[in-house]
Design a protein around this motif. Structure first.
Motif, PDB file in Angstrom:
ATOM      1  N   SER A 121       0.848  -1.186   0.000  1.00 48.61           N
ATOM      2  CA  SER A 121       0.000   0.000   0.000  1.00 48.61           C
ATOM      3  C   SER A 121       0.882   1.234   0.000  1.00 48.61           C
ATOM      4  N   ASN A 122       0.256   2.373  -0.246  1.00 48.25           N
ATOM      5  CA  ASN A 122       0.956   3.657  -0.216  1.00 48.25           C
ATOM      6  C   ASN A 122      -0.055   4.691   0.261  1.00 48.25           C
ATOM      7  N   ARG A 123      -0.225   4.763   1.581  1.00 46.23           N
ATOM      8  CA  ARG A 123      -1.238   5.633   2.147  1.00 46.23           C
ATOM      9  C   ARG A 123      -0.722   6.282   3.423  1.00 46.23           C
ATOM     10  N   PRO A 124      -1.145   7.518   3.687  1.00 49.59           N
ATOM     11  CA  PRO A 124      -0.670   8.197   4.897  1.00 49.59           C
ATOM     12  C   PRO A 124      -1.062   7.434   6.150  1.00 49.59           C
ATOM     13  N   LEU A 125      -0.183   7.469   7.140  1.00 48.63           N
ATOM     14  CA  LEU A 125      -0.493   6.866   8.429  1.00 48.63           C
ATOM     15  C   LEU A 125      -1.513   7.723   9.156  1.00 48.63           C
ATOM     16  N   LEU A 126      -2.281   7.094  10.004  1.00 49.35           N
ATOM     17  CA  LEU A 126      -3.198   7.835  10.855  1.00 49.35           C
ATOM     18  C   LEU A 126      -2.414   8.799  11.742  1.00 49.35           C
ATOM     19  N   GLU A 127      -3.032   9.916  12.082  1.00 51.77           N
ATOM     20  CA  GLU A 127      -2.394  10.902  12.948  1.00 51.77           C
ATOM     21  C   GLU A 127      -3.272  11.193  14.166  1.00 51.77           C
ATOM     22  N   LEU A 128      -2.632  11.623  15.219  1.00 54.26           N
ATOM     23  CA  LEU A 128      -3.333  12.041  16.430  1.00 54.26           C
ATOM     24  C   LEU A 128      -3.119  13.541  16.591  1.00 54.26           C
ATOM     25  N   PRO A 129      -4.178  14.349  16.513  1.00 53.58           N
ATOM     26  CA  PRO A 129      -4.014  15.810  16.612  1.00 53.58           C
ATOM     27  C   PRO A 129      -3.440  16.218  17.962  1.00 53.58           C
ATOM     28  N   ALA A 130      -2.732  17.336  17.949  1.00 56.69           N
ATOM     29  CA  ALA A 130      -2.182  17.875  19.200  1.00 56.69           C
ATOM     30  C   ALA A 130      -3.319  18.308  20.118  1.00 56.69           C
ATOM     31  N   ALA A 131      -3.121  18.135  21.409  1.00 56.79           N
ATOM     32  CA  ALA A 131      -4.126  18.530  22.393  1.00 56.79           C
ATOM     33  C   ALA A 131      -4.130  20.048  22.577  1.00 56.79           C
ATOM     34  N   ARG A 132      -5.266  20.582  22.977  1.00 61.93           N
ATOM     35  CA  ARG A 132      -5.374  22.002  23.274  1.00 61.93           C
ATOM     36  C   ARG A 132      -4.955  22.245  24.724  1.00 61.93           C
TER      37      ARG A 132
END
Length: 434
Positions: A184-195
């Motif tokens: 596959s060639n797909r972006p990895l999942l990301e976790l947004p920065a906390a506020r």
């Protein structure tokens, strides 16, 4: 399609290479138990295929860890019985729909329980990096417990993602047979920065007073850990030994604050079980010789943690009672947390020379109506015992509980509760100390 050669990964790692259609029914049988890589390293091409082919495959079970994708939906419980060691990520919505069972587990024991068959694994699904500088695939951004799962499994299926960074984990796969592989060639999942708000900054300011130069840190993810890391630019030669590494550490590495130079174990290296954050973090991990990803059986092992001088464990909680008992799992009638690595790191810190364990949390919910400092934990499990309590920090101060009596602890905890709730806590405390 042919089955993989038993010669194993240490040689040519023979396997079927599936580039277009992924017929998982050739590998997964009805009744199989499946384990796949968790968090942002989930092999999405494989898990999506599993869901789309579920009626052909038949009823199965899966141990899923933490999830940050929308692949699993409550309605899939008709064919897939899910279990996990916590309600983090999107797991809580599955729990609410009675589509996921929680198994209370310490992270340190998950790998062993898979190896022993207590957590069954017939099929392991991995997400791997492309071939790296050593000519081998790596586990990429997550080492957790998947090697134990792969060695226990009858069938190992791998998604080789062109965007997965190579990390120094390829040696863990020595001798492992991979039976089928898809590219596959797909972006990895990301976790947004906390506020990060004012409350988190106040908590961080107090917590950082316990962090000395050369301390070795364990922190989770979220606003409080990120706020703490953001206030450590004046420290020197800090080390990291943790279960999960987020983006907030990168700047301290660039500033020369995190050097790991004085760690008494894994000197010179950041040690973590997984990277969980943004693409920036994943690129930081790519072929980084100063980063060591290790399984939970290593990162959370008591015999390793207690060897780290000045190990400082900083963890959060949902609520803490007046005697120091911690609930890190249950909030507002919902299972949202986990036993996880909390007890592993707390006990390891207390056994380490110069070690400290800090539980850091806001004193109330956001609207201040509900105190998170409670007289007694009644509506959730006790994740961490009062006998393991060391320091509890809120925006109102720090309560040092180690070696203190129940009466002394009660007074210290009330002092760091929100002022609006102190009088009530005083009244309720008489049950404990009278």
């Amino acid at each position: 399609m042919r089955q993989g050669d038993a010669s194993g990964y240490s040689r040519t790692c023979s396997r079927d290479v599936l580039n277009v259609e992924i017929d998982l029914s050739q590998y997964i049988r009805s009744g199989d138990a499946i384990v796949w890589t968790q968090t942002t390293a989930e092999p999405l091409t494989l898990t999506e295929a599993l869901i789309s082919q579920r009626h052909t495959i038949g009823h199965c079970s899966a141990f899923i860890g933490a999830t940050y994708s929308h692949t699993l939906q409550p309605e899939y419980k008709d064919f897939l019985h899910l279990s996990s060691f916590g309600g983090f990520g999107f797991n809580s919505r599955l729990i609410d729909a009675h589509a996921l069972d929680v198994i209370p587990l310490h992270c340190s024991e998950i790998g062993a329980m898979i190896t022993k068959g207590v957590i069954p694994c017939d099929v392991a699904m991995l997400q791997l990096s492309p071939l790296g500088p050593d000519g081998k695939h790596s586990l990429g951004i997550s080492a957790d417990y998947m090697i134990e799962a792969a060695r226990r499994a009858r069938v190992v299926i791998a998604e080789v993602n062109a965007q997965m960074p190579w990390t120094d984990t390829s040696s863990m796969m020595e001798g492992l047979t991979i039976h089928a592989q898809v590219h596959s060639n797909r972006p990895l999942l990301e976790l947004p920065a906390a506020r990060i708000g004012d409350t988190e900054k106040k908590i961080a300011h107090i917590a950082t007073s316990y962090i000395e130069d050369r301390a070795v840190l364990e922190l989770g993810l979220g606003a409080i850990p990120e706020a703490i890391l953001g206030m450590l630019s004046d420290r020197r030669d800090l080390g990291i030994h943790t279960g999960v590494l987020g983006d907030a550490s990168i700047e301290l590495v660039k500033q020369g604050v995190i050097t790991n130079a004085f760690k008494s174990l894994d000197t010179g290296k950041i040690v973590t079980a997984s990277l969980l954050g943004s693409q920036k973090l994943y690129e930081f991990g790519r072929e980084n010789a100063d980063l060591a990803l290790r399984p939970y059986a290593y990162t959370h092992a008591h015999h390793n943690i207690c060897r780290l001088q000045d190990f400082t464990a900083i963890n959060s909680a949902i609520e803490v009672d007046l005697t120091g008992q911690v609930n890190a799992e249950w909030a507002n009638g919902r299972y949202v947390g986990a036993t996880g690595g909390l007890v592993d790191f707390v006990r390891g810190a207390l056994a380490a020379r110069g070690g400290r364990s800090i539980i850091a949390l806001p004193s109330t919910t956001k609207d201040t109506s509900t105190s998170r400092i409670v007289s007694q934990i009644q509506h959730g499990p006790v994740t961490c015992l009062r006998s393991d309590a060391d320091v509890v920090v809120t925006e109102w101060g720090a309560a040092e509980l180690r070696g203190k009596s129940v009466a002394e602890r009660t007074r210290a905890m009330i002092a760091i509760a929100h002022p609006e709730h102190r009088e009530r806590l005083e009244r309720e405390s008489h049950v404990l100390i009278d």
